[in-house]
Design a protein around this motif. Structure first.
Motif, PDB file in Angstrom:
ATOM      1  N   ALA A  65      39.975  22.350 -15.201  1.00 16.40           N
ATOM      2  CA  ALA A  65      40.033  21.733 -13.871  1.00 16.40           C
ATOM      3  C   ALA A  65      38.665  21.776 -13.200  1.00 16.40           C
ATOM      4  CB  ALA A  65      41.077  22.446 -13.014  1.00 16.40           C
ATOM      5  N   LEU A  66      38.035  22.951 -13.217  1.00 21.09           N
ATOM      6  CA  LEU A  66      36.746  23.110 -12.518  1.00 21.09           C
ATOM      7  C   LEU A  66      35.620  22.326 -13.181  1.00 21.09           C
ATOM      8  CD1 LEU A  66      36.873  26.865 -11.484  1.00 21.09           C
ATOM      9  CD2 LEU A  66      37.376  24.858 -10.086  1.00 21.09           C
ATOM     10  N   ASP A  67      35.704  22.160 -14.500  1.00 22.39           N
ATOM     11  CA  ASP A  67      34.678  21.381 -15.205  1.00 22.39           C
ATOM     12  C   ASP A  67      34.613  19.937 -14.690  1.00 22.39           C
ATOM     13  OD1 ASP A  67      33.583  23.368 -16.752  1.00 22.39           O
ATOM     14  OD2 ASP A  67      34.741  22.902 -18.557  1.00 22.39           O
ATOM     15  N   THR A  68      35.686  19.460 -14.063  1.00 24.06           N
ATOM     16  CA  THR A  68      35.717  18.078 -13.554  1.00 24.06           C
ATOM     17  C   THR A  68      35.007  17.948 -12.209  1.00 24.06           C
ATOM     18  OG1 THR A  68      37.817  18.326 -12.360  1.00 24.06           O
ATOM     19  CG2 THR A  68      37.954  17.667 -14.686  1.00 24.06           C
ATOM     20  N   VAL A  69      34.691  19.080 -11.556  1.00 27.14           N
ATOM     21  CA  VAL A  69      34.074  19.016 -10.219  1.00 27.14           C
ATOM     22  C   VAL A  69      32.760  19.795 -10.131  1.00 27.14           C
ATOM     23  CG1 VAL A  69      36.221  18.523  -8.973  1.00 27.14           C
ATOM     24  CG2 VAL A  69      35.573  20.904  -9.383  1.00 27.14           C
ATOM     25  N   VAL A  70      32.120  20.027 -11.306  1.00 23.40           N
ATOM     26  CA  VAL A  70      30.852  20.772 -11.338  1.00 23.40           C
ATOM     27  C   VAL A  70      29.805  20.075 -10.474  1.00 23.40           C
ATOM     28  CG1 VAL A  70      28.914  21.437 -12.838  1.00 23.40           C
ATOM     29  CG2 VAL A  70      31.251  21.910 -13.553  1.00 23.40           C
ATOM     30  N   SER A  71      29.052  20.869  -9.742  1.00 22.51           N
ATOM     31  CA  SER A  71      28.042  20.356  -8.821  1.00 22.51           C
ATOM     32  C   SER A  71      26.680  20.948  -9.178  1.00 22.51           C
ATOM     33  CB  SER A  71      28.429  20.772  -7.398  1.00 22.51           C
ATOM     34  OG  SER A  71      27.350  20.613  -6.526  1.00 22.51           O
ATOM     35  N   PRO A  72      25.590  20.152  -9.066  1.00 24.69           N
ATOM     36  CA  PRO A  72      24.273  20.711  -9.392  1.00 24.69           C
ATOM     37  C   PRO A  72      23.843  21.824  -8.437  1.00 24.69           C
ATOM     38  CG  PRO A  72      24.084  18.475  -8.547  1.00 24.69           C
ATOM     39  CD  PRO A  72      25.547  18.752  -8.706  1.00 24.69           C
ATOM     40  N   LYS A  73      24.343  21.776  -7.190  1.00 25.05           N
ATOM     41  CA  LYS A  73      23.995  22.883  -6.301  1.00 25.05           C
ATOM     42  C   LYS A  73      25.193  23.357  -5.496  1.00 25.05           C
ATOM     43  CE  LYS A  73      21.604  20.249  -2.748  1.00 25.05           C
ATOM     44  NZ  LYS A  73      21.809  18.814  -2.886  1.00 25.05           N
ATOM     45  N   GLN A  74      25.075  24.563  -5.016  1.00 22.38           N
ATOM     46  CA  GLN A  74      26.200  25.149  -4.286  1.00 22.38           C
ATOM     47  C   GLN A  74      26.435  24.465  -2.958  1.00 22.38           C
ATOM     48  OE1 GLN A  74      25.228  29.240  -2.612  1.00 22.38           O
ATOM     49  NE2 GLN A  74      23.725  29.148  -4.240  1.00 22.38           N
ATOM     50  N   LYS A  75      27.678  24.485  -2.527  1.00 25.25           N
ATOM     51  CA  LYS A  75      28.096  23.788  -1.306  1.00 25.25           C
ATOM     52  C   LYS A  75      28.230  24.734  -0.113  1.00 25.25           C
ATOM     53  CE  LYS A  75      28.243  19.910  -3.381  1.00 25.25           C
ATOM     54  NZ  LYS A  75      27.276  18.892  -3.023  1.00 25.25           N
ATOM     55  N   LEU A  76      27.860  25.999  -0.305  1.00 22.93           N
ATOM     56  CA  LEU A  76      27.946  26.966   0.786  1.00 22.93           C
ATOM     57  C   LEU A  76      26.895  26.640   1.844  1.00 22.93           C
ATOM     58  CD1 LEU A  76      28.308  30.112  -1.451  1.00 22.93           C
ATOM     59  CD2 LEU A  76      30.082  29.216   0.061  1.00 22.93           C
ATOM     60  N   THR A  77      27.231  26.879   3.105  1.00 20.16           N
ATOM     61  CA  THR A  77      26.303  26.622   4.198  1.00 20.16           C
ATOM     62  C   THR A  77      25.079  27.528   4.077  1.00 20.16           C
ATOM     63  OG1 THR A  77      28.211  26.041   5.544  1.00 20.16           O
ATOM     64  CG2 THR A  77      26.142  26.391   6.704  1.00 20.16           C
ATOM     65  N   LYS A  78      25.327  28.809   3.784  1.00 20.89           N
ATOM     66  CA  LYS A  78      24.233  29.753   3.564  1.00 20.89           C
ATOM     67  C   LYS A  78      24.206  30.060   2.069  1.00 20.89           C
ATOM     68  CE  LYS A  78      23.794  33.830   5.846  1.00 20.89           C
ATOM     69  NZ  LYS A  78      24.421  34.687   6.883  1.00 20.89           N
ATOM     70  N   THR A  79      23.140  29.684   1.377  1.00 19.85           N
ATOM     71  CA  THR A  79      23.097  29.859  -0.071  1.00 19.85           C
ATOM     72  C   THR A  79      23.071  31.336  -0.458  1.00 19.85           C
ATOM     73  OG1 THR A  79      20.716  29.559  -0.020  1.00 19.85           O
ATOM     74  CG2 THR A  79      22.026  27.640  -0.628  1.00 19.85           C
ATOM     75  N   ILE A  80      23.695  31.618  -1.590  1.00 22.58           N
ATOM     76  CA  ILE A  80      23.723  32.979  -2.131  1.00 22.58           C
ATOM     77  C   ILE A  80      23.122  32.951  -3.527  1.00 22.58           C
ATOM     78  CG2 ILE A  80      25.708  33.775  -0.768  1.00 22.58           C
ATOM     79  CD1 ILE A  80      27.443  33.235  -3.309  1.00 22.58           C
ATOM     80  N   LYS A  81      22.586  34.072  -3.960  1.00 23.13           N
ATOM     81  CA  LYS A  81      21.986  34.161  -5.302  1.00 23.13           C
ATOM     82  C   LYS A  81      23.029  34.663  -6.282  1.00 23.13           C
ATOM     83  CE  LYS A  81      17.000  34.813  -4.940  1.00 23.13           C
ATOM     84  NZ  LYS A  81      16.837  34.147  -3.662  1.00 23.13           N
ATOM     85  N   LYS A  82      23.421  33.802  -7.190  1.00 26.83           N
ATOM     86  CA  LYS A  82      24.363  34.162  -8.252  1.00 26.83           C
ATOM     87  C   LYS A  82      23.879  33.471  -9.516  1.00 26.83           C
ATOM     88  CE  LYS A  82      27.290  36.383  -5.609  1.00 26.83           C
ATOM     89  NZ  LYS A  82      27.331  37.835  -5.658  1.00 26.83           N
ATOM     90  N   PRO A  83      22.952  34.117 -10.253  1.00 21.89           N
ATOM     91  CA  PRO A  83      22.322  33.437 -11.398  1.00 21.89           C
ATOM     92  C   PRO A  83      23.302  32.959 -12.474  1.00 21.89           C
ATOM     93  CG  PRO A  83      21.480  35.696 -11.121  1.00 21.89           C
ATOM     94  CD  PRO A  83      22.441  35.452 -10.017  1.00 21.89           C
ATOM     95  N   LYS A  84      24.456  33.629 -12.621  1.00 24.20           N
ATOM     96  CA  LYS A  84      25.395  33.229 -13.678  1.00 24.20           C
ATOM     97  C   LYS A  84      26.366  32.152 -13.226  1.00 24.20           C
ATOM     98  CE  LYS A  84      25.676  37.598 -16.162  1.00 24.20           C
ATOM     99  NZ  LYS A  84      26.217  38.846 -15.641  1.00 24.20           N
ATOM    100  N   ALA A  85      26.305  31.773 -11.966  1.00 31.00           N
ATOM    101  CA  ALA A  85      27.309  30.853 -11.416  1.00 31.00           C
ATOM    102  C   ALA A  85      27.143  29.428 -11.901  1.00 31.00           C
ATOM    103  CB  ALA A  85      27.262  30.882  -9.899  1.00 31.00           C
ATOM    104  N   THR A  86      28.282  28.776 -12.103  1.00 29.43           N
ATOM    105  CA  THR A  86      28.347  27.334 -12.238  1.00 29.43           C
ATOM    106  C   THR A  86      28.975  26.879 -10.929  1.00 29.43           C
ATOM    107  OG1 THR A  86      28.689  27.443 -14.623  1.00 29.43           O
ATOM    108  CG2 THR A  86      29.379  25.415 -13.526  1.00 29.43           C
ATOM    109  N   TRP A  87      28.247  26.103 -10.145  1.00 30.93           N
ATOM    110  CA  TRP A  87      28.748  25.686  -8.836  1.00 30.93           C
ATOM    111  C   TRP A  87      29.664  24.479  -8.955  1.00 30.93           C
ATOM    112  CZ3 TRP A  87      28.158  29.547  -5.859  1.00 30.93           C
ATOM    113  CH2 TRP A  87      27.034  30.374  -5.967  1.00 30.93           C
TER     114      TRP A  87
END
Length: 118
Positions: A61-83
């Motif tokens: 399900a999530l693979d269908t909505v992968v985004s190049p960057k995070q959508k959070l208002t305040k960005t967080i550092k999560k090197p392993k994340a797929t946004w």
């Protein structure tokens, strides 16, 4: 003699999934957010509560909505994340919200596709 009873309070909530950590067959953890007015704020992560089968379904399900960057208002550092675009909501049971505003002792109960509310 009085007996003390420890009662665990379980709270439930629906949180938009903002990212995930991959594992070979599905997801190792989900990053969760919360709408606060126009802002999307980070609420912590959940890494328990699903089977391997469910993990694979979540990933699909999530693979269908992968985004190049995070959508959070305040960005967080999560090197392993797929946004991801916050289109899916995780049903979460949790004990508490910490002073930092993160979920404590969270457990995954289900995934649903969000409906847009303005």
């Amino acid at each position: 003699m009085e007996a003390w009873q420890k009662i665990k309070v379980v709270q439930k909530g629906k949180f938009p999934v903002v990212g995930f950590i991959k594992d070979p067959s599905g997801v190792a953890a989900l990053y969760l957010g919360k709408k606060e007015g126009k802002d999307l704020v980070y609420m912590g992560k959940v890494g328990t509560g699903w089977s391997q089968t469910t993990s694979a379904q979540i990933r699909k399900a999530l693979d269908t909505v992968v985004s190049p960057k995070q959508k959070l208002t305040k960005t967080i550092k999560k090197p392993k994340a797929t946004w991801v675009e916050p289109k899916f909501f995780a049903d979460i049971e949790y004990r508490d919200i910490t002073s930092e505003g993160l979920l404590r002792a969270s457990s995954f109960k289900g995934l649903s596709k969000g409906t847009r509310r303005s």
